[in-house]
Design an enzyme around this catalytic site. Sequence first.
Site: not given
Ligand code: NDP
Length: 248
Positions: A64-65, A91, A156, A158, A160
Amino acid sequence: MSRFANKVAVVTGGGRGIGQEIARALAAEGAKVAVVSRSAASCGKAADEINAAYPGSATAYAVDVADHQAVQDLAKKIGEELGAVNILVNNAGVTRDGLLMRMKEEDWDTVLDTNLKGAFNTVKAFMRMLMKAEDPRIINIASVIGLIGNAGQANYSASKAGLIGFTKAVARELAGRSVTCNAVAPGFITTDMTDELPQAIKDAVIGKIPLGTFGETQDIAQTIVFLASPAARYITGQVIAVDGGMTM
Ligand code: NDP
């Protein structure tokens, strides 16, 4: 092309979506990649898929980051198992959407702790390694929502926007050690996160995207590959929007 032969990369949130594609794209160019996500099942599956295409390139770490000590321990483990890290991609991200009137304190805390404090935790844990590494890179995945805001996403937005400020401060602090730090601000990308949106919202969003469609995870991953490569050595403290023209 093997732009990342002998390089070690850490991708948080690498278990799914954009992060998995970033990890795959770095592995495709020779990097050894630590695929970090919250659940062991998710990062394990992503690492297996990447290893099926690029054998021996990916190792899964369930952390957990938002947990400062766990991230310190992770850095030690990755340093021992994969070697010193050259590329850190922050990410991992979550949403807990809702209008402010109804937003609970825990919705605020979860989003800020993951999206913003998570990046603080990893940069703190990996910065010593990065400062000694060849072509050191920190890349933070922000969002267009951190640039323009969005009703129902105060937490969210805030987180980002905070990540963008953090990126610029880190870029200035670490520039003397040749560590670059940039942010990528994706627009709307097809992943589990956006699949949750109701169709009416998706249609409204598409109307605001000049290029007329959601982006794909590869669009973000290829931007990261460039920023992580030696070719991007003179770019730091920038926010690169990859959003189909939404924020031009
Ligand atoms: P997903 O929800 O598809 O995947 C998120 C990933 O982050 C998962 O692997 C999840 O882990 C991991 N994660 C979440 N919380 C934690 C934590 N506390 N510790 C470790 N890992 C964690 O997200 P996206 O791929 O869509 O998004 C990736 C990034 O891009 C995010 O930061 C998002 O805010 C950003 N973003 C996405 C957009 C979009 O349109 N999709 C647009 C703009 C930004 P697990 O698989 O174990 O649950």
